[in-house]
Design an enzyme around this catalytic site. Structure first.
Site, PDB file in Angstrom:
ATOM      1  CD  GLU A 164      -2.935  -1.005   2.441  1.00  8.89           C
ATOM      2  OE1 GLU A 164      -2.842  -0.130   3.023  1.00  8.89           O
ATOM      3  OE2 GLU A 164      -3.541  -1.354   2.656  1.00  8.89           O
ATOM      4  CD  GLU A 353      -3.386  -5.867   3.375  1.00  8.81           C
ATOM      5  OE1 GLU A 353      -5.258  -4.948   4.060  1.00  8.81           O
ATOM      6  OE2 GLU A 353      -3.100  -5.491   3.841  1.00  8.81           O
TER       7      GLU A 353
HETATM    8  O1  IFM Z   1      -4.325  -2.883   8.949  1.00  9.63           O
HETATM    9  C1  IFM Z   1      -4.387  -2.286   7.878  1.00  9.63           C
HETATM   10  C2  IFM Z   1      -3.729  -3.265   6.444  1.00  9.63           C
HETATM   11  O2  IFM Z   1      -1.704  -2.851   7.515  1.00  9.63           O
HETATM   12  C3  IFM Z   1      -3.018  -2.461   5.306  1.00  9.63           C
HETATM   13  N1  IFM Z   1      -4.634  -2.263   4.884  1.00  9.63           N
HETATM   14  C4  IFM Z   1      -5.973  -1.934   5.547  1.00  9.63           C
HETATM   15  C5  IFM Z   1      -6.011  -2.652   6.645  1.00  9.63           C
HETATM   16  C6  IFM Z   1      -7.172  -2.040   7.878  1.00  9.63           C
HETATM   17  O3  IFM Z   1      -7.070  -1.183   7.814  1.00  9.63           O
END
Ligand code: IFM
Length: 447
Positions: A164, A353
Protein backbone atom coordinates in the site's frame (compact mmCIF):
# COMPACT_ATOMS: atom_id res chain seq x y z
CA UNK A 1 -24.52 -22.42 -5.18
CA UNK A 2 -21.39 -20.28 -5.39
CA UNK A 3 -18.35 -22.41 -6.07
CA UNK A 4 -14.64 -21.58 -6.46
CA UNK A 5 -12.16 -23.60 -8.54
CA UNK A 6 -10.33 -26.40 -6.76
CA UNK A 7 -6.95 -24.69 -7.13
CA UNK A 8 -8.14 -21.31 -5.78
CA UNK A 9 -5.70 -20.29 -3.03
CA UNK A 10 -7.16 -19.51 0.40
CA UNK A 11 -4.92 -17.42 2.61
CA UNK A 12 -4.81 -15.09 5.57
CA UNK A 13 -2.76 -11.94 6.04
CA UNK A 14 -1.09 -9.94 8.80
CA UNK A 15 1.83 -7.50 9.09
CA UNK A 16 4.85 -7.38 11.39
CA UNK A 17 4.13 -4.26 13.45
CA UNK A 18 0.47 -5.23 13.78
CA UNK A 19 0.86 -8.74 15.19
CA UNK A 20 4.38 -9.48 16.36
CA UNK A 21 4.78 -7.45 19.54
CA UNK A 22 8.29 -7.37 21.07
CA UNK A 23 9.10 -4.73 18.49
CA UNK A 24 12.55 -3.96 19.86
CA UNK A 25 13.50 -7.46 21.04
CA UNK A 26 16.71 -9.24 20.07
CA UNK A 27 18.47 -6.20 18.67
CA UNK A 28 15.64 -4.78 16.53
CA UNK A 29 15.94 -1.05 15.88
CA UNK A 30 13.36 1.64 16.49
CA UNK A 31 10.86 2.38 13.75
CA UNK A 32 8.86 5.39 12.63
CA UNK A 33 5.68 3.71 13.84
CA UNK A 34 7.12 3.18 17.29
CA UNK A 35 8.08 6.84 17.41
CA UNK A 36 4.59 7.82 16.27
CA UNK A 37 2.96 5.63 18.91
CA UNK A 38 5.11 7.22 21.62
CA UNK A 39 3.79 10.69 20.72
CA UNK A 40 0.77 11.24 22.99
CA UNK A 41 -2.53 11.64 21.18
CA UNK A 42 -1.51 10.05 17.90
CA UNK A 43 -3.03 6.61 18.51
CA UNK A 44 -6.40 5.86 20.13
CA UNK A 45 -5.82 5.26 23.86
CA UNK A 46 -2.11 5.85 23.17
CA UNK A 47 -1.84 2.12 22.43
CA UNK A 48 1.61 0.75 21.58
CA UNK A 49 2.01 -2.84 20.33
CA UNK A 50 4.91 -3.71 22.61
CA UNK A 51 3.17 -6.96 23.48
CA UNK A 52 0.08 -6.88 21.22
CA UNK A 53 -0.88 -10.24 19.79
CA UNK A 54 2.70 -11.48 20.41
CA UNK A 55 3.14 -13.54 17.30
CA UNK A 56 6.87 -13.11 17.91
CA UNK A 57 6.62 -15.63 20.74
CA UNK A 58 3.42 -17.42 19.70
CA UNK A 59 4.16 -18.04 16.02
CA UNK A 60 4.14 -21.84 16.41
CA UNK A 61 0.71 -21.73 18.04
CA UNK A 62 -0.50 -19.42 15.27
CA UNK A 63 0.72 -21.81 12.62
CA UNK A 64 -1.26 -24.62 14.27
CA UNK A 65 -4.25 -22.31 14.38
CA UNK A 66 -3.92 -21.61 10.65
CA UNK A 67 -3.60 -25.30 9.94
CA UNK A 68 -6.75 -26.03 11.91
CA UNK A 69 -8.59 -23.36 9.90
CA UNK A 70 -7.50 -24.73 6.53
CA UNK A 71 -5.32 -21.73 5.67
CA UNK A 72 -3.15 -22.65 2.67
CA UNK A 73 -0.95 -19.53 2.49
CA UNK A 74 0.12 -17.01 5.10
CA UNK A 75 0.92 -13.46 4.01
CA UNK A 76 3.10 -11.81 6.65
CA UNK A 77 5.67 -9.03 6.52
CA UNK A 78 9.25 -8.72 7.65
CA UNK A 79 10.13 -5.93 10.05
CA UNK A 80 13.07 -4.37 8.22
CA UNK A 81 14.34 -3.03 11.59
CA UNK A 82 14.70 -6.57 13.01
CA UNK A 83 16.99 -7.55 10.15
CA UNK A 84 18.80 -4.23 9.66
CA UNK A 85 18.24 -2.22 12.84
CA UNK A 86 19.17 1.07 11.15
CA UNK A 87 17.87 0.13 7.71
CA UNK A 88 21.38 -0.10 6.26
CA UNK A 89 24.56 -2.04 6.82
CA UNK A 90 24.97 -4.71 9.45
CA UNK A 91 22.56 -7.61 9.46
CA UNK A 92 21.13 -8.69 12.79
CA UNK A 93 21.22 -12.48 12.74
CA UNK A 94 18.55 -12.73 15.42
CA UNK A 95 16.12 -10.88 13.16
CA UNK A 96 16.69 -13.34 10.34
CA UNK A 97 16.38 -16.18 12.85
CA UNK A 98 12.85 -15.17 13.77
CA UNK A 99 11.65 -15.23 10.17
CA UNK A 100 13.54 -18.49 9.60
CA UNK A 101 11.62 -20.04 12.46
CA UNK A 102 8.30 -18.73 11.15
CA UNK A 103 8.95 -19.80 7.54
CA UNK A 104 10.17 -23.26 8.58
CA UNK A 105 7.20 -23.78 10.86
CA UNK A 106 4.80 -22.81 8.08
CA UNK A 107 6.44 -25.13 5.58
CA UNK A 108 6.55 -28.00 8.06
CA UNK A 109 2.80 -27.63 8.40
CA UNK A 110 2.03 -27.41 4.70
CA UNK A 111 1.33 -23.65 4.63
CA UNK A 112 2.95 -21.50 1.92
CA UNK A 113 4.81 -18.44 3.21
CA UNK A 114 3.97 -15.31 1.18
CA UNK A 115 6.42 -12.70 2.40
CA UNK A 116 5.90 -8.92 2.21
CA UNK A 117 9.20 -7.05 2.54
CA UNK A 118 7.74 -3.80 3.79
CA UNK A 119 4.43 -3.08 5.48
CA UNK A 120 4.97 0.48 6.80
CA UNK A 121 7.36 0.04 9.76
CA UNK A 122 10.38 2.00 8.56
CA UNK A 123 13.66 1.92 10.53
CA UNK A 124 13.77 5.20 12.47
CA UNK A 125 17.33 5.88 11.27
CA UNK A 126 15.95 6.16 7.74
CA UNK A 127 13.03 8.31 8.87
CA UNK A 128 15.64 10.58 10.43
CA UNK A 129 17.15 11.28 7.01
CA UNK A 130 13.74 12.15 5.54
CA UNK A 131 12.19 8.70 5.24
CA UNK A 132 10.42 8.20 1.91
CA UNK A 133 11.17 11.81 0.91
CA UNK A 134 14.82 10.87 0.49
CA UNK A 135 15.93 8.70 -2.43
CA UNK A 136 18.45 7.03 -0.10
CA UNK A 137 15.50 5.14 1.41
CA UNK A 138 14.43 3.29 -1.77
CA UNK A 139 18.12 2.57 -2.43
CA UNK A 140 18.50 1.08 1.03
CA UNK A 141 15.33 -0.91 0.46
CA UNK A 142 16.81 -2.44 -2.69
CA UNK A 143 19.78 -3.57 -0.60
CA UNK A 144 17.43 -5.00 2.02
CA UNK A 145 15.62 -6.91 -0.74
CA UNK A 146 18.95 -8.45 -1.77
CA UNK A 147 19.49 -9.73 1.78
CA UNK A 148 15.99 -11.19 1.81
CA UNK A 149 16.38 -12.77 -1.62
CA UNK A 150 19.67 -14.44 -0.75
CA UNK A 151 18.50 -15.67 2.62
CA UNK A 152 14.92 -16.81 2.03
CA UNK A 153 14.43 -17.70 -1.64
CA UNK A 154 15.37 -21.32 -1.04
CA UNK A 155 12.10 -21.63 0.90
CA UNK A 156 9.87 -18.63 0.12
CA UNK A 157 8.43 -18.67 -3.39
CA UNK A 158 6.17 -15.60 -3.30
CA UNK A 159 7.39 -12.14 -2.44
CA UNK A 160 5.56 -8.85 -2.18
CA UNK A 161 7.84 -5.84 -2.38
CA UNK A 162 5.76 -3.27 -0.51
CA UNK A 163 2.29 -2.91 0.93
CA UNK A 164 0.00 0.00 0.00
CA UNK A 165 2.31 2.71 -1.28
CA UNK A 166 -0.24 5.51 -0.86
CA UNK A 167 -0.52 4.78 2.88
CA UNK A 168 3.16 4.95 3.77
CA UNK A 169 3.81 7.92 1.47
CA UNK A 170 0.86 10.15 0.53
CA UNK A 171 -1.05 9.73 3.77
CA UNK A 172 2.06 9.57 5.96
CA UNK A 173 3.67 12.78 4.67
CA UNK A 174 0.50 14.59 3.63
CA UNK A 175 -1.69 13.73 6.60
CA UNK A 176 -1.67 13.02 10.30
CA UNK A 177 -3.08 9.53 10.58
CA UNK A 178 -0.04 7.47 9.59
CA UNK A 179 3.58 7.65 10.71
CA UNK A 180 5.40 9.98 10.61
CA UNK A 181 2.15 11.99 10.40
CA UNK A 182 3.38 15.17 8.69
CA UNK A 183 1.48 17.75 6.70
CA UNK A 184 4.02 18.62 4.03
CA UNK A 185 3.64 20.63 0.84
CA UNK A 186 2.32 18.78 -2.20
CA UNK A 187 5.63 18.59 -4.07
CA UNK A 188 7.31 16.82 -1.16
CA UNK A 189 4.39 14.46 -0.83
CA UNK A 190 4.51 13.66 -4.56
CA UNK A 191 8.22 12.98 -4.22
CA UNK A 192 7.55 10.56 -1.35
CA UNK A 193 4.93 8.75 -3.47
CA UNK A 194 7.39 8.50 -6.35
CA UNK A 195 10.12 7.20 -4.03
CA UNK A 196 7.69 4.60 -2.68
CA UNK A 197 7.18 3.36 -6.25
CA UNK A 198 10.94 3.39 -6.71
CA UNK A 199 11.33 1.22 -3.62
CA UNK A 200 9.01 -1.30 -5.23
CA UNK A 201 11.07 -1.16 -8.42
CA UNK A 202 14.47 -1.52 -6.78
CA UNK A 203 13.22 -4.39 -4.63
CA UNK A 204 11.67 -6.16 -7.62
CA UNK A 205 15.01 -5.84 -9.47
CA UNK A 206 16.97 -7.15 -6.47
CA UNK A 207 14.60 -10.08 -5.97
CA UNK A 208 14.90 -10.96 -9.67
CA UNK A 209 18.69 -10.73 -9.53
CA UNK A 210 19.45 -12.48 -6.25
CA UNK A 211 16.78 -15.12 -5.63
CA UNK A 212 18.42 -18.53 -5.78
CA UNK A 213 15.53 -20.39 -7.38
CA UNK A 214 12.42 -19.39 -9.34
CA UNK A 215 10.09 -17.18 -7.32
CA UNK A 216 7.06 -15.04 -8.06
CA UNK A 217 7.20 -11.34 -7.37
CA UNK A 218 4.37 -8.86 -6.95
CA UNK A 219 3.16 -6.04 -4.77
CA UNK A 220 0.20 -5.51 -2.47
CA UNK A 221 -1.47 -2.58 -4.10
CA UNK A 222 -4.34 -0.55 -2.74
CA UNK A 223 -5.33 1.25 -5.91
CA UNK A 224 -8.13 3.72 -5.49
CA UNK A 225 -10.92 1.39 -6.61
CA UNK A 226 -13.95 2.20 -8.74
CA UNK A 227 -17.12 0.38 -9.68
CA UNK A 228 -19.64 1.43 -12.30
CA UNK A 229 -22.76 2.83 -10.63
CA UNK A 230 -24.73 1.20 -13.43
CA UNK A 231 -23.32 -1.85 -15.18
CA UNK A 232 -23.81 -0.74 -18.80
CA UNK A 233 -21.08 -0.49 -21.46
CA UNK A 234 -20.71 3.31 -21.28
CA UNK A 235 -20.42 3.43 -17.49
CA UNK A 236 -18.07 0.45 -17.44
CA UNK A 237 -15.81 2.18 -19.98
CA UNK A 238 -15.87 5.37 -17.89
CA UNK A 239 -14.99 3.40 -14.75
CA UNK A 240 -12.03 1.82 -16.48
CA UNK A 241 -10.82 5.29 -17.53
CA UNK A 242 -11.22 6.51 -13.96
CA UNK A 243 -9.26 3.54 -12.61
CA UNK A 244 -6.30 4.33 -14.84
CA UNK A 245 -6.27 8.10 -14.39
CA UNK A 246 -7.01 8.26 -10.68
CA UNK A 247 -4.16 5.81 -10.01
CA UNK A 248 -1.76 7.62 -12.33
CA UNK A 249 1.03 8.12 -9.81
CA UNK A 250 1.14 4.60 -8.38
CA UNK A 251 -0.59 1.65 -10.04
CA UNK A 252 -0.59 3.09 -13.55
CA UNK A 253 2.99 4.28 -13.17
CA UNK A 254 4.14 0.86 -11.96
CA UNK A 255 2.28 -1.04 -14.64
CA UNK A 256 3.01 1.33 -17.56
CA UNK A 257 6.38 2.82 -16.59
CA UNK A 258 5.33 6.41 -17.22
CA UNK A 259 3.37 9.25 -15.67
CA UNK A 260 0.18 9.98 -17.59
CA UNK A 261 -0.03 13.43 -19.24
CA UNK A 262 -3.15 14.10 -17.17
CA UNK A 263 -1.12 13.69 -13.98
CA UNK A 264 1.86 15.75 -15.12
CA UNK A 265 -0.41 18.54 -16.28
CA UNK A 266 -2.45 18.56 -13.07
CA UNK A 267 0.64 18.56 -10.81
CA UNK A 268 2.62 21.14 -12.81
CA UNK A 269 5.46 22.48 -10.63
CA UNK A 270 4.61 19.93 -7.96
CA UNK A 271 5.57 16.95 -10.07
CA UNK A 272 8.32 14.78 -8.52
CA UNK A 273 11.93 14.67 -9.74
CA UNK A 274 12.85 11.49 -11.58
CA UNK A 275 14.75 10.16 -14.56
CA UNK A 276 14.26 7.44 -17.17
CA UNK A 277 16.32 4.86 -15.27
CA UNK A 278 13.96 5.26 -12.31
CA UNK A 279 10.90 4.82 -14.52
CA UNK A 280 12.42 1.64 -15.94
CA UNK A 281 13.10 0.28 -12.44
CA UNK A 282 9.56 1.11 -11.33
CA UNK A 283 8.15 -0.82 -14.29
CA UNK A 284 10.14 -4.01 -13.59
CA UNK A 285 7.73 -6.74 -14.73
CA UNK A 286 5.79 -8.48 -11.96
CA UNK A 287 4.46 -12.03 -11.88
CA UNK A 288 1.27 -11.27 -10.00
CA UNK A 289 -0.72 -8.21 -9.04
CA UNK A 290 -1.95 -8.21 -5.44
CA UNK A 291 -4.98 -6.09 -4.69
CA UNK A 292 -5.95 -5.00 -1.20
CA UNK A 293 -9.66 -4.37 -1.67
CA UNK A 294 -12.08 -2.99 0.86
CA UNK A 295 -14.09 -0.13 -0.52
CA UNK A 296 -14.67 1.67 -3.80
CA UNK A 297 -16.20 4.78 -5.31
CA UNK A 298 -19.06 4.60 -7.78
CA UNK A 299 -18.56 6.13 -11.22
CA UNK A 300 -20.83 7.37 -14.00
CA UNK A 301 -19.92 8.28 -17.55
CA UNK A 302 -20.14 12.05 -17.99
CA UNK A 303 -19.53 13.65 -21.38
CA UNK A 304 -19.55 17.12 -19.85
CA UNK A 305 -16.40 16.44 -17.85
CA UNK A 306 -13.00 16.62 -19.61
CA UNK A 307 -12.08 13.13 -18.44
CA UNK A 308 -15.43 11.65 -19.41
CA UNK A 309 -16.38 10.35 -15.97
CA UNK A 310 -17.77 11.53 -12.67
CA UNK A 311 -16.90 10.02 -9.27
CA UNK A 312 -20.04 10.08 -7.19
CA UNK A 313 -20.03 11.31 -3.60
CA UNK A 314 -20.97 8.72 -1.01
CA UNK A 315 -24.60 9.08 0.08
CA UNK A 316 -24.96 10.10 3.73
CA UNK A 317 -26.61 6.75 4.49
CA UNK A 318 -24.08 4.61 2.61
CA UNK A 319 -23.51 1.51 4.76
CA UNK A 320 -20.36 1.06 6.87
CA UNK A 321 -19.51 -1.18 9.81
CA UNK A 322 -16.88 0.14 12.23
CA UNK A 323 -14.05 1.71 10.21
CA UNK A 324 -15.29 5.05 8.92
CA UNK A 325 -13.45 4.71 5.58
CA UNK A 326 -14.77 1.25 4.85
CA UNK A 327 -17.98 1.74 2.89
CA UNK A 328 -19.52 -1.56 1.90
CA UNK A 329 -18.93 -2.09 -1.82
CA UNK A 330 -18.85 -5.85 -2.40
CA UNK A 331 -18.61 -5.33 -6.16
CA UNK A 332 -15.05 -4.11 -5.69
CA UNK A 333 -14.00 -7.78 -5.61
CA UNK A 334 -15.36 -8.14 -9.12
CA UNK A 335 -14.43 -4.82 -10.71
CA UNK A 336 -10.97 -4.22 -9.27
CA UNK A 337 -9.48 -7.50 -10.54
CA UNK A 338 -11.43 -7.27 -13.79
CA UNK A 339 -10.31 -3.73 -14.59
CA UNK A 340 -6.71 -4.42 -13.56
CA UNK A 341 -6.60 -7.48 -15.80
CA UNK A 342 -8.07 -5.53 -18.73
CA UNK A 343 -5.83 -2.50 -18.29
CA UNK A 344 -2.60 -4.33 -17.52
CA UNK A 345 -2.78 -8.04 -18.31
CA UNK A 346 -0.87 -10.19 -15.81
CA UNK A 347 -0.94 -13.99 -15.38
CA UNK A 348 -2.17 -13.94 -11.78
CA UNK A 349 -4.19 -11.58 -9.64
CA UNK A 350 -4.74 -12.13 -5.93
CA UNK A 351 -6.94 -10.35 -3.45
CA UNK A 352 -4.18 -9.81 -0.91
CA UNK A 353 -6.38 -8.17 1.71
CA UNK A 354 -10.11 -8.00 2.32
CA UNK A 355 -12.11 -8.03 5.52
CA UNK A 356 -13.63 -5.68 8.05
CA UNK A 357 -13.54 -4.52 11.65
CA UNK A 358 -16.60 -5.41 13.72
CA UNK A 359 -17.69 -4.73 17.27
CA UNK A 360 -16.91 -8.28 18.27
CA UNK A 361 -18.15 -9.44 21.62
CA UNK A 362 -16.87 -12.39 23.57
CA UNK A 363 -20.04 -14.05 24.88
CA UNK A 364 -20.31 -15.77 28.22
CA UNK A 365 -20.22 -19.10 26.44
CA UNK A 366 -16.73 -18.22 25.21
CA UNK A 367 -17.66 -17.63 21.55
CA UNK A 368 -17.73 -14.62 19.22
CA UNK A 369 -20.74 -14.74 16.90
CA UNK A 370 -19.62 -12.24 14.26
CA UNK A 371 -22.45 -12.78 11.83
CA UNK A 372 -21.93 -9.21 10.57
CA UNK A 373 -18.41 -10.12 9.37
CA UNK A 374 -19.77 -13.30 7.77
CA UNK A 375 -22.37 -11.28 5.83
CA UNK A 376 -19.61 -8.92 4.71
CA UNK A 377 -17.41 -11.78 3.54
CA UNK A 378 -20.26 -13.63 1.88
CA UNK A 379 -21.26 -10.59 -0.17
CA UNK A 380 -17.69 -9.74 -1.20
CA UNK A 381 -16.67 -13.32 -1.97
CA UNK A 382 -19.71 -13.83 -4.19
CA UNK A 383 -18.28 -11.03 -6.35
CA UNK A 384 -14.84 -12.66 -6.37
CA UNK A 385 -16.49 -15.86 -7.63
CA UNK A 386 -18.24 -13.82 -10.31
CA UNK A 387 -14.84 -12.50 -11.48
CA UNK A 388 -13.42 -16.02 -11.70
CA UNK A 389 -16.53 -17.15 -13.57
CA UNK A 390 -16.05 -14.32 -16.08
CA UNK A 391 -12.48 -15.41 -16.83
CA UNK A 392 -10.58 -12.84 -14.74
CA UNK A 393 -7.28 -14.49 -13.68
CA UNK A 394 -8.11 -14.18 -10.00
CA UNK A 395 -6.22 -17.02 -8.36
CA UNK A 396 -6.64 -16.55 -4.63
CA UNK A 397 -7.81 -14.56 -1.64
CA UNK A 398 -6.14 -13.49 1.62
CA UNK A 399 -8.46 -12.55 4.43
CA UNK A 400 -7.45 -9.53 6.48
CA UNK A 401 -6.83 -10.56 9.05
CA UNK A 402 -5.87 -13.84 10.62
CA UNK A 403 -5.86 -12.28 14.09
CA UNK A 404 -7.16 -9.19 15.80
CA UNK A 405 -4.23 -6.81 15.76
CA UNK A 406 -2.88 -3.30 16.12
CA UNK A 407 -4.94 -1.23 13.68
CA UNK A 408 -2.46 1.65 13.31
CA UNK A 409 -3.85 4.98 14.56
CA UNK A 410 -6.93 3.12 15.79
CA UNK A 411 -4.71 1.06 18.08
CA UNK A 412 -6.39 -2.01 19.51
CA UNK A 413 -9.83 -0.39 19.35
CA UNK A 414 -10.69 -2.00 16.00
CA UNK A 415 -10.69 -5.75 15.55
CA UNK A 416 -10.21 -7.09 11.99
CA UNK A 417 -9.38 -10.71 12.88
CA UNK A 418 -11.31 -13.88 12.15
CA UNK A 419 -9.63 -15.00 15.35
CA UNK A 420 -10.31 -13.05 18.53
CA UNK A 421 -7.29 -12.12 20.63
CA UNK A 422 -7.70 -11.67 24.35
CA UNK A 423 -4.99 -9.05 24.88
CA UNK A 424 -4.79 -9.85 28.61
CA UNK A 425 -4.19 -13.58 28.29
CA UNK A 426 -3.12 -13.70 24.61
CA UNK A 427 -5.63 -16.51 24.12
CA UNK A 428 -6.75 -16.98 20.50
CA UNK A 429 -10.46 -17.72 20.00
CA UNK A 430 -11.65 -18.43 16.44
CA UNK A 431 -14.76 -16.38 15.75
CA UNK A 432 -17.75 -17.78 13.86
CA UNK A 433 -16.27 -16.17 10.70
CA UNK A 434 -13.21 -18.41 11.07
CA UNK A 435 -15.50 -21.44 10.94
CA UNK A 436 -17.25 -19.91 7.91
CA UNK A 437 -13.84 -19.45 6.23
CA UNK A 438 -12.78 -22.99 7.06
CA UNK A 439 -15.97 -24.38 5.60
CA UNK A 440 -15.36 -22.31 2.46
CA UNK A 441 -11.72 -23.26 2.02
CA UNK A 442 -12.34 -26.95 2.61
CA UNK A 443 -15.23 -27.24 0.13
CA UNK A 444 -14.74 -24.34 -2.31
CA UNK A 445 -18.42 -23.56 -1.81
CA UNK A 446 -19.64 -20.36 -0.18
CA UNK A 447 -21.54 -21.55 2.91
O1 IFM B 1 -4.74 -3.00 8.91
C1 IFM B 1 -4.65 -2.50 7.62
C2 IFM B 1 -3.45 -3.08 6.90
O2 IFM B 1 -2.27 -2.86 7.57
C3 IFM B 1 -3.33 -2.43 5.54
N1 IFM B 1 -4.57 -2.53 4.81
C4 IFM B 1 -5.79 -2.15 5.47
C5 IFM B 1 -5.88 -2.84 6.83
C6 IFM B 1 -7.19 -2.41 7.54
O3 IFM B 1 -7.16 -1.04 7.76
Amino acid sequence: MIRFPKDFLWGAATASFQVEGYVTADGAGDTNWLTYCREPGRVVNDDIPLVGASQYTKYAEDVQLMKSLGIQAYRFSTAWSRIQPTGRGTVNAKGLDYYDRLVDELLANGIEPWMTLFHWDLPQALEDIGGWRNKETPKAFGEFAKIIAEHFSDRVKHFFTVNEISCFTRIAYGGLSKAPGLLLPRKEVNQAVHNGCLAHGYAAQALRAYCKSPVKIGLADNSAAFVPALETPEHIAATKRAFRIENADITTLIREGNYLPEYLEAEGENRPNYDDAELAAIATPIDFHGLNCYSASEVLADDSSPRGYRILPKPASAPRLVANWLYLEPRVLYWAPRLVSELWPVPEIYITENGCACKDHLERDGHVYDTDRIEFLRAYLAQAARAVEDGVPLKGYFLWSLLDNFEWAQGFSQRFGMVYVNYQTLERIPKLSAHFYHQLNSTGVLP
